[in-house]
Design an enzyme around this catalytic site. Structure first.
Site, PDB file in Angstrom:
ATOM      1  N   GLU A 174       0.805  -1.225   0.000  1.00  0.00           N
ATOM      2  CA  GLU A 174       0.000   0.000   0.000  1.00  0.00           C
ATOM      3  C   GLU A 174       0.835   1.270   0.000  1.00  0.00           C
ATOM      4  OE1 GLU A 174      -2.796   0.488   3.257  1.00  0.00           O
ATOM      5  OE2 GLU A 174      -3.627   2.293   2.367  1.00  0.00           O
ATOM      6  N   LYS A 216      -2.503  -1.919  -3.211  1.00  0.00           N
ATOM      7  CA  LYS A 216      -3.551  -1.044  -2.651  1.00  0.00           C
ATOM      8  C   LYS A 216      -3.130   0.409  -2.821  1.00  0.00           C
ATOM      9  CE  LYS A 216      -6.090  -0.021   1.593  1.00  0.00           C
ATOM     10  NZ  LYS A 216      -6.790  -0.584   2.743  1.00  0.00           N
ATOM     11  N   SER A 258      -9.850   4.321   0.095  1.00  0.00           N
ATOM     12  CA  SER A 258     -10.783   5.421  -0.204  1.00  0.00           C
ATOM     13  C   SER A 258     -10.155   6.780   0.092  1.00  0.00           C
ATOM     14  CB  SER A 258     -12.115   5.235   0.524  1.00  0.00           C
ATOM     15  OG  SER A 258     -11.978   5.212   1.919  1.00  0.00           O
TER      16      SER A 258
HETATM   17  P1  13P Z   1      -9.458   4.469   3.886  1.00  0.00           P
HETATM   18  O1  13P Z   1     -10.280   3.714   2.882  1.00  0.00           O
HETATM   19  O2  13P Z   1     -10.281   5.106   4.967  1.00  0.00           O
HETATM   20  O3  13P Z   1      -8.494   5.419   3.229  1.00  0.00           O
HETATM   21  O4  13P Z   1      -8.593   3.412   4.655  1.00  0.00           O
HETATM   22  C1  13P Z   1      -7.997   2.402   3.962  1.00  0.00           C
HETATM   23  C2  13P Z   1      -6.760   1.974   4.639  1.00  0.00           C
HETATM   24  O5  13P Z   1      -6.635   0.834   5.000  1.00  0.00           O
HETATM   25  C3  13P Z   1      -5.696   2.956   4.834  1.00  0.00           C
HETATM   26  O6  13P Z   1      -4.523   2.312   5.171  1.00  0.00           O
END
Ligand code: 13P
Length: 337
Positions: A174, A216, A258
């Site tokens: 991510e 991600k 998100s």
């Molecule tokens: P959000 O969808 O609220 O951005 O969170 C996703 C997430 O896991 C951030 O690390």
């Protein structure tokens, strides 16, 4: 199950990932926003309501947990990972220790948590987790993100991914470029491209099996304070172009965060992305706020009414499930459960 099979199931059409891995500090903020004290019992009560919801079977492929939740027991006596499995989904675990100040750079972050990770992974596997998450965070300013920030975070993500695969689990990679700021959508495109390409350079060096990973990323969006708004179509086209150019085709799927979009925006954008998807990737969601916000508000008002809370969550999960197949519409959105 082999990691390639787990990764495939995580990004299956019609389903997506629930990111319920808020650290205690973040949960404190979320619960404060709805005037509920952030106790261990309350954190568990909200999460257990979601993990027992009917949409778990139909629309949630996996759940990312915070370590505290991985070790908790539900009111019916099952451990939380057992409850998630029983409801048809795969338990996962956030394993990073958070984004800390990057030495030698001003206001930039490096994600920590590699020390002792191999030992922790063995424990998480025993507790039932089958995938992991590590989040690197970048922001845009006139001189940032710096090369130092991009390279050091990519390196840490690759080392994390190697340890996770060694433990027979799937790493969610991510790299999140924050929406904060007034930058244009094209600036977001350029910076995200640079960040993601550096991540795959490092993942290659560390011999990661890309078929057993999930990316991600953020979508390609204008900064939160940018005056020039973008259409859903522009967001979708630029997001796909960026990923097509920078993500190797062995990666089975992309599960977006998100990142501060509203619930509806996040669903609508994902739907559009899937409408025009001309890649081999499955595009799905791995939302925290955009899946939980309405359910959290309902829970705060009527804590003991589990069915009511679950109805709100199920609706959001269903809408996002539809958007993975480009079958969502404003009309369906209005048919609130
Ligand atoms: P959000 O969808 O609220 O951005 O969170 C996703 C997430 O896991 C951030 O690390």
């Amino acid at each position: 199950m082999q990691i390639e099979e787990i990764a495939r199931l995580m990004v299956l059409k019609g389903k997506g990932i629930l990111a319920a891995d808020e650290s205690t500090g973040t949960m404190e903020k979320r619960l404060k926003s709805v005037n509920v004290p952030c106790t261990e019992k309350n954190r568990l009560s909200f999460r257990e309501a979601l993990f027992s919801a009917p949409s778990m079977k139909s629309n949630i492929s996996g759940v990312i947990l915070f370590e505290e939740t991985l070790k908790q027991t539900s009111s019916k006596g099952l451990t939380i990972p057992e409850l998630i499995k029983k409801n048809g989904s795969i338990p996962g675990i956030k394993v990073d220790k958070g984004a800390k100040q990057l030495a030698g750079s001003q206001n930039e972050k490096i994600t920590e948590g590699l020390d002792g990770l191999r030992e922790r992974m063995a424990e998480y596997y025993k507790l039932g987790a089958r995938f992991a998450k590590w989040r690197a965070v970048y922001s845009i300013s006139s001189s940032q993100p710096s090369e130092q920030c991009i390279k050091s975070n990519a390196h840490a993500l690759a080392r994390y991914a190697a340890i996770v695969q060694e433990a027979q689990m799937v790493p969610i990679v991510e790299p999140e470029l924050l929406m904060d700021g007034s930058h244009s959508i094209d600036k977001c495109y350029d910076v995200t491209s640079r960040i993601i390409s550096e991540c795959y350079k490092e993942l290659k060096i560390h011999k990661i099996n890309l078929k057993g990973t999930v990316l991600k990323p953020n979508m390609i969006l204008p900064g939160m304070n940018c005056k020039q708004k973008s259409s859903t179509e522009e967001i979708a086209k630029k997001t796909i172009k960026c990923l097509k150019n920078n993500v190797p085709s062995e990666v089975p799927g992309v599960a977006f965060l998100s990142g501060g979009q509203s619930e509806i925006e996040a669903t609508k954008n994902l739907n559009e992305i899937n409408k025009i998807n001309d890649t081999t990737f499955n595009f799905t969601f791995s939302y925290g706020r955009a899946l939980q916000q309405s359910a959290l508000k309902t829970w705060a008002k009527s804590m003991s009414e589990t069915t009511k809370i679950q109805k709100v969550f199920d609706h959001r999960a269903k809408m996002n499930g539809l958007s993975t197949k480009a079958e969502w519409s404003e009309n369906l959105e209005k048919q609130v459960a």
